[in-house]
Each structure stands twice: as structure tokens, then as C-alpha cells.
Scaffold this motif. Structure first.
Motif, PDB file in Angstrom:
ATOM      1  N   ASP A 105      40.099  29.179  24.289  1.00 30.95           N
ATOM      2  CA  ASP A 105      40.333  29.125  25.731  1.00 30.95           C
ATOM      3  C   ASP A 105      39.795  27.829  26.327  1.00 30.95           C
ATOM      4  O   ASP A 105      40.396  27.265  27.248  1.00 30.95           O
ATOM      5  CB  ASP A 105      39.670  30.318  26.422  1.00 30.95           C
ATOM      6  CG  ASP A 105      40.374  31.630  26.107  1.00 30.95           C
ATOM      7  OD1 ASP A 105      41.550  31.581  25.689  1.00 30.95           O
ATOM      8  OD2 ASP A 105      39.738  32.679  26.263  1.00 30.95           O
ATOM      9  N   GLN A 106      38.657  27.375  25.815  1.00 29.50           N
ATOM     10  CA  GLN A 106      38.071  26.129  26.313  1.00 29.50           C
ATOM     11  C   GLN A 106      39.024  24.952  26.080  1.00 29.50           C
ATOM     12  O   GLN A 106      39.264  24.133  26.966  1.00 29.50           O
ATOM     13  CB  GLN A 106      36.739  25.878  25.590  1.00 29.50           C
ATOM     14  CG  GLN A 106      35.996  24.626  26.040  1.00 29.50           C
ATOM     15  CD  GLN A 106      35.069  24.878  27.204  1.00 29.50           C
ATOM     16  OE1 GLN A 106      35.255  25.852  27.948  1.00 29.50           O
ATOM     17  NE2 GLN A 106      34.095  24.020  27.386  1.00 29.50           N
ATOM     18  N   ILE A 107      39.573  24.873  24.880  1.00 27.38           N
ATOM     19  CA  ILE A 107      40.517  23.798  24.559  1.00 27.38           C
ATOM     20  C   ILE A 107      41.805  23.956  25.354  1.00 27.38           C
ATOM     21  O   ILE A 107      42.321  22.996  25.935  1.00 27.38           O
ATOM     22  CB  ILE A 107      40.816  23.783  23.050  1.00 27.38           C
ATOM     23  CG1 ILE A 107      39.539  23.490  22.254  1.00 27.38           C
ATOM     24  CG2 ILE A 107      41.891  22.753  22.727  1.00 27.38           C
ATOM     25  CD1 ILE A 107      39.706  23.669  20.761  1.00 27.38           C
ATOM     26  N   ARG A 108      42.324  25.186  25.398  1.00 34.14           N
ATOM     27  CA  ARG A 108      43.589  25.420  26.086  1.00 34.14           C
ATOM     28  C   ARG A 108      43.469  25.103  27.574  1.00 34.14           C
ATOM     29  O   ARG A 108      44.366  24.476  28.165  1.00 34.14           O
ATOM     30  CB  ARG A 108      44.032  26.866  25.886  1.00 34.14           C
ATOM     31  CG  ARG A 108      45.392  27.173  26.515  1.00 34.14           C
ATOM     32  CD  ARG A 108      45.746  28.655  26.414  1.00 34.14           C
ATOM     33  NE  ARG A 108      45.927  29.059  25.030  1.00 34.14           N
ATOM     34  CZ  ARG A 108      45.225  30.000  24.435  1.00 34.14           C
ATOM     35  NH1 ARG A 108      44.266  30.637  25.105  1.00 34.14           N
ATOM     36  NH2 ARG A 108      45.452  30.317  23.180  1.00 34.14           N
ATOM     37  N   ARG A 134      45.673  22.187  29.409  1.00 35.31           N
ATOM     38  CA  ARG A 134      46.686  22.558  30.394  1.00 35.31           C
ATOM     39  C   ARG A 134      46.558  21.773  31.691  1.00 35.31           C
ATOM     40  O   ARG A 134      47.508  21.749  32.481  1.00 35.31           O
ATOM     41  CB  ARG A 134      46.619  24.060  30.670  1.00 35.31           C
ATOM     42  CG  ARG A 134      47.243  24.890  29.566  1.00 35.31           C
ATOM     43  CD  ARG A 134      47.147  26.369  29.852  1.00 35.31           C
ATOM     44  NE  ARG A 134      47.855  27.151  28.842  1.00 35.31           N
ATOM     45  CZ  ARG A 134      47.800  28.477  28.749  1.00 35.31           C
ATOM     46  NH1 ARG A 134      47.066  29.159  29.613  1.00 35.31           N
ATOM     47  NH2 ARG A 134      48.465  29.112  27.799  1.00 35.31           N
ATOM     48  N   GLU A 135      45.410  21.168  31.914  1.00 33.46           N
ATOM     49  CA  GLU A 135      45.292  20.314  33.092  1.00 33.46           C
ATOM     50  C   GLU A 135      46.093  19.035  32.862  1.00 33.46           C
ATOM     51  O   GLU A 135      45.823  18.290  31.916  1.00 33.46           O
ATOM     52  CB  GLU A 135      43.829  19.972  33.367  1.00 33.46           C
ATOM     53  CG  GLU A 135      42.985  21.124  33.873  1.00 33.46           C
ATOM     54  CD  GLU A 135      43.386  21.553  35.277  1.00 33.46           C
ATOM     55  OE1 GLU A 135      44.223  20.870  35.902  1.00 33.46           O
ATOM     56  OE2 GLU A 135      42.863  22.578  35.744  1.00 33.46           O
ATOM     57  N   THR A 163      34.675  18.768  26.465  1.00 36.42           N
ATOM     58  CA  THR A 163      35.926  19.063  25.776  1.00 36.42           C
ATOM     59  C   THR A 163      37.053  18.173  26.286  1.00 36.42           C
ATOM     60  O   THR A 163      37.818  17.591  25.504  1.00 36.42           O
ATOM     61  CB  THR A 163      36.309  20.538  25.967  1.00 36.42           C
ATOM     62  OG1 THR A 163      35.213  21.366  25.545  1.00 36.42           O
ATOM     63  CG2 THR A 163      37.548  20.892  25.171  1.00 36.42           C
ATOM     64  N   ALA A 164      37.163  18.049  27.612  1.00 36.14           N
ATOM     65  CA  ALA A 164      38.214  17.209  28.196  1.00 36.14           C
ATOM     66  C   ALA A 164      38.021  15.746  27.814  1.00 36.14           C
ATOM     67  O   ALA A 164      38.995  15.044  27.498  1.00 36.14           O
ATOM     68  CB  ALA A 164      38.215  17.366  29.719  1.00 36.14           C
TER      69      ALA A 164
END
Length: 465
Positions: free
Chosen positions: A240-243, A247-248, A381-382
């Protein structure tokens, strides 16, 4: 403003609870950042050391251009592949532990490269080095975001890149000379041992956040939470963190900006600049080293310029990126189409070096697209996703240049020609064109999403209060 129907749940505005108190900055912030950036400088020394030793490495290991490219390709591929895992690790465990692990791997990789006498052990050593290198930059960005106010983040990112260029200068101005006086093992072995001193500095002195009342132990019991990392939300998962970060649209736009702008200079400095200038342009080692140093010095100037500009005028992000891509492509076109390809005039080589100095600072603008649309717990992560872009492009460029050089070199040796380099460096336009198309595709949606989240008109400068 209407929301794009394709917008996912991950693209909802930040809740008030997610807004963090502004860090204070000050001397403590500069000390923490200074320790982190010291690790990054050392990592850049290790990363770029092969760039001044390409000809020596080919002779030491008895390899051709494609095999020589493999060293940098593997190192950069490992670096790129580690960016998302490192971002997750920094978000969950804090930068101090990740920097410490990175230093151990950097030291082991460089020491192994110093002692290697054949291709395979040397290749494995560069892979280990790339893994350690991957743990540095995102960790330093995390330290900056936890210690400095939000409006300072674009400047701190550019300043980190600027100071990191000192590592490039050490490689081009010091290692290139020491290599021919002290020899391979002594040169690379000495740089490896520097890691022990820097590791002691990180373990004993670095504080991760302004709220740290005391230095946290480097190793904690399993399940204990690091103060720098917020507790996971209910149902939290790494996927979820990566997704959510991916998605941004700002995260994706930032990655493609990094992809498109960083790789021309990185492929030149990492490996092929010195052979191009010495074998292709018949310059002396000293003069070729001076031109590589000019790329780095110019980059320091552009880093200061872009850092101040992006902090004050966010609206200039996209025009700046387009200007850098267009200018880089134009100057390379002039070099590659010069009537006497083996004797490009010095003024044009100087112009090429100065223009490529803008590549690294322009790539860091990609972080300025991702940072506003991701909450603090996703910043690492981003940033990892964005930072992955330029290194993927560098892998493509290094592979294509080496492949085309081999195809244009008689007997597959290292007697590279000016015409061979002209064909090889023409490959730079392939990833550049692809990345530019992705930027054009994403920029409107990303900026609309940013306006939605921060609640102010982009491109107005952010408040400094």
C-alpha cells in the motif's frame, strides 16, 4: 476543482492529522544534515571512481567496451532497483540505521574492487558498492525533511546534490592522479578505509529528529518502533505504501523528470567521458580531467541557482526542466555533427561540459513534484521512486554506448575512434525523447493534483512562516 475520475483513493487531500509541526532548522539541523551529506560525498567518490579508471580497468581485467560498461551498468542497476526498498526502510526505520548499513556495504564493495584481479570478483564488488550507494541520498533527504521547514526542502535537496559533487571532484582531480602514482590497489583501498571513520561519526553523533532527547541505539530489539518513524496505520502494508506513492501523478512526473535530465551527465561522468575525451578527441589525461571537473563545478553553480529559484518560484520548475533538456540535446547535436568529429573545438567541449553541469541539479527538481503530494510518512518511498528514474536511464545509456562502440571498433578492442563515439553518443537521444514524452503526458494532471492538495495556486511560492 473537479477530480479526475481515474484518481484513486490514494489521491485524497491530506487530513489535518497528517500535517506535521514545522521543524525548527538552526544549528542542530545543519549538524545532522552535515553528517548525512558526508556519507553521501563518500558514496559519490566510490560511485564515480571508475569514471577516471575506465582505461586502466580495461587493461587490468582484459575486457572490451561492453564488458567495461557492465561494471557501471550493474552498479547503477542495483542502485536503481534499491531505491524503493530503501525509501520504505528509511520511512520505517529512520535514516541513521540505513546510512550505517550503507557505509558497511560501500566499504566492503570498494575494498573488494581494490583487491580484485579478475573480472567476475570486480563485478560483484561493484554490485555491493551500488547497494550501499543506494542507501545514502534518500536517507539524507529524510534527515533534511525532518530537521528543516518545508519551504527549505527544495534548497536542501539541491544543496545535498551540490555538496555531493565534491565526491566527483575528488575522483576527477585526485584519484585520477593518485591512480597513476600509487597504483590500483592502494588507491581504491585507501578510499575504502575512509568508510570506517565516517561510520563512527554516524553512529556516535547523528540525531535523526529535533525531538530526539538522546541518541537512540543503532540496534534495537525486534518490534521496537524507531522514534523517527510514525506508527503504521491500521491495515498498513508495504504494498500500500508503494502503491499510494506511485498513484500520485506528482511522484510519477518527478520520476520522469529525473529520468530525462540526469542520465547524459551521469553516463559521461560514470564511465564514458574520459575515454571519449582521450581516445575520441585526443586530449591529454590532465585536460580531459579538467573538462570532467568543469562539469562538476558548473553543476555546483546550477545547484545554487535552481535551489533558490525552485524555493521562490515553483512555477519555473517545468520551464527549467524543458530548457535543460533542450539545451543538452542541442549542444550534443553540435558536438556529434561537427565536420571534423575527431577535433571538436575546445570552446564547444567547454560549452558541453557547462551544459551537462545543469543535468544533475535539474534532475532534483523531480523531487519538488513528489514532495508536496505525499504525506511525511511516504516521503522516503516517494523520493526513492523519483530517484530511481535517472539511474534507469543511465543503465540504458551506458549499455547502448558500450554496445555501439563495440560494433564500431575494429577487432572489438579498446582502440576507440571518433566516428565510433559519434555513433555511440547519438544513443543519448533515445531515452531523452521517451522521457520527454512522459513529462508532457503527466504534467497537467500532476500540477492540478498539487493545487488540490496544498490549497494554493501553483505556481505561487509557498509560505515561509
Amino acid at each position: 476543482m473537479p477530480v479526475d475520475p481515474a484518481t484513486s483513493a490514494a489521491e485524497t487531500p491530506l487530513a489535518p492529522a497528517q500535517v506535521r509541526r514545522e521543524p525548527p532548522g538552526g544549528r542542530g539541523a545543519w549538524l545532522a544534515w552535515g553528517i548525512g551529506v558526508t556519507v553521501y560525498v563518500l558514496a559519490v567518490v566510490h560511485r564515480t571512481s571508475l569514471g577516471v579508471a575506465g582505461v586502466d580497468a580495461a587493461a587490468r581485467f582484459g575486457i572490451n567496451a561492453s564488458a567495461l560498461s557492465t561494471f557501471s551498468i550493474l552498479q547503477v542497476l542495483v542502485y536503481a532497483g534499491m531505491q524503493i526498498p530503501v525509501g520504505l526502510l528509511v520511512d520505517r526505520h529512520g535514516p541513521r540505521r540505513i546510512l550505517s548499513a550503507g557505509l558497511v556495504l560501500l566499504t566492503a564493495g570498494q575494498l573488494g574492487f581494490a583487491l580484485a584481479t579478475s573480472f567476475t570478483p570486480a563485478l560483484l564488488a561493484r554490485g555491493v558498492l551500488g547497494c550501499g550507494d543506494a542507501m545514502t541520498f534518500v536517507s539524507v533527504l529524510r534527515i533534511g525533511s525532518r530537521w528543516f521547514p518545508l519551504f527549505r526542502n527544495p534548497f536542501i535537496a539541491q544543496l545535498t546534490g551540490l555538496v555531493g559533487t565534491i565526491g566527483n571532484l575528488v575522483s576527477t582531480m585526485v584519484l585520477s592522479q593518485v591512480l597513476h602514482s600509487a597504483g590500483w590497489t592502494a588507491t581504491f583501498g585507501t578510499t575504502a578505509l575512509l568508510g570506517f571513520g565516517v561510520l563512527a561519526l554516524v553512529v556516535l553523533v547523528l540525531r535523526e529528529t529535533p525531538d530526539s532527547a538522546r541518541r537512540e541505539p543503532l540496534f534495537v530489539r525486534r518490534g521496537a518502533r524507531v522514534p523517527d518513524a510514525p506508527p503504521p496505520a491500521p491495515g498498513f502494508s508495504l504494498r500500500d505504501q508503494i502503491r499510494s506513492s506511485w498513484r500520485e501523478p506528482g511522484t510519477r512526473l518527478g520520476m520522469w523528470v529525473h529520468f530525462t535530465t540526469a542520465f547524459p551527465a551521469s553516463s559521461f561522468l560514470l564511465l564514458w567521458g574520459m575515454p571519449f575525451l582521450m581516445s575520441g578527441q585526443h586530449l591529454s589525461r590532465a585536460l580531459a580531467g579538467a573538462l570532467l571537473s568543469l562539469v562538476i563545478v558548473a553543476g555546483m553553480g546550477f545547484a545554487v541557482l535552481f535551489g533558490q529559484l525552485m524555493s521562490r518560484r515553483p512555477s519555473w520548475r517545468t520551464p527549467t526542466v524543458f530548457a535543460v533538456v533542450a539545451t543538452t540535446g542541442g549542444v550534443w547535436a553540435a558536438v556529434l555533427t561537427w565536420p571534423s568529429a575527431g577535433h571538436v573545438p575546445m570552446w564547444l567541449l567547454i560549452a558541453l561540459a557547462v551544459v551537462m553541469g545543469s543535468n544533475g541539479p535539474a534532475s532534483l527538481i523531480g523531487l519538488d513534484y513528489a514532495r508536496p503530494v505525499n504525506p511525511p510518512e511516504r516521503v522516503g518511498t516517494a523520493s526513492g521512486i523519483v530517484n530511481m528514474g535517472g539511474f534507469i536511464a543511465a543503465v540504458l545509456a551506458l549499455f547502448l554506448i558500450g554496445l555501439v562502440l563495440d560494433l564500431n571498433t575494429p577487432g572489438g578492442g579498446t582502440d576507440y575512434t571518433a566516428s565510433g563515439f559519434r555513433a555511440a553518443f547519438a544513443m543519448l537521444y533515445l531515452p531523452m525523447a521517451f522521457g520527454l514524452l512522459q513529462i508532457l503526458r503527466l504534467r497537467k494532471r500532476a500540477l492540478a493534483r498539487e493545487r488540490e492538495i496544498i490549497g494554493t495556486s501553483v505556481p505561487r511560492a509557498r509560505s515561509r512562516r
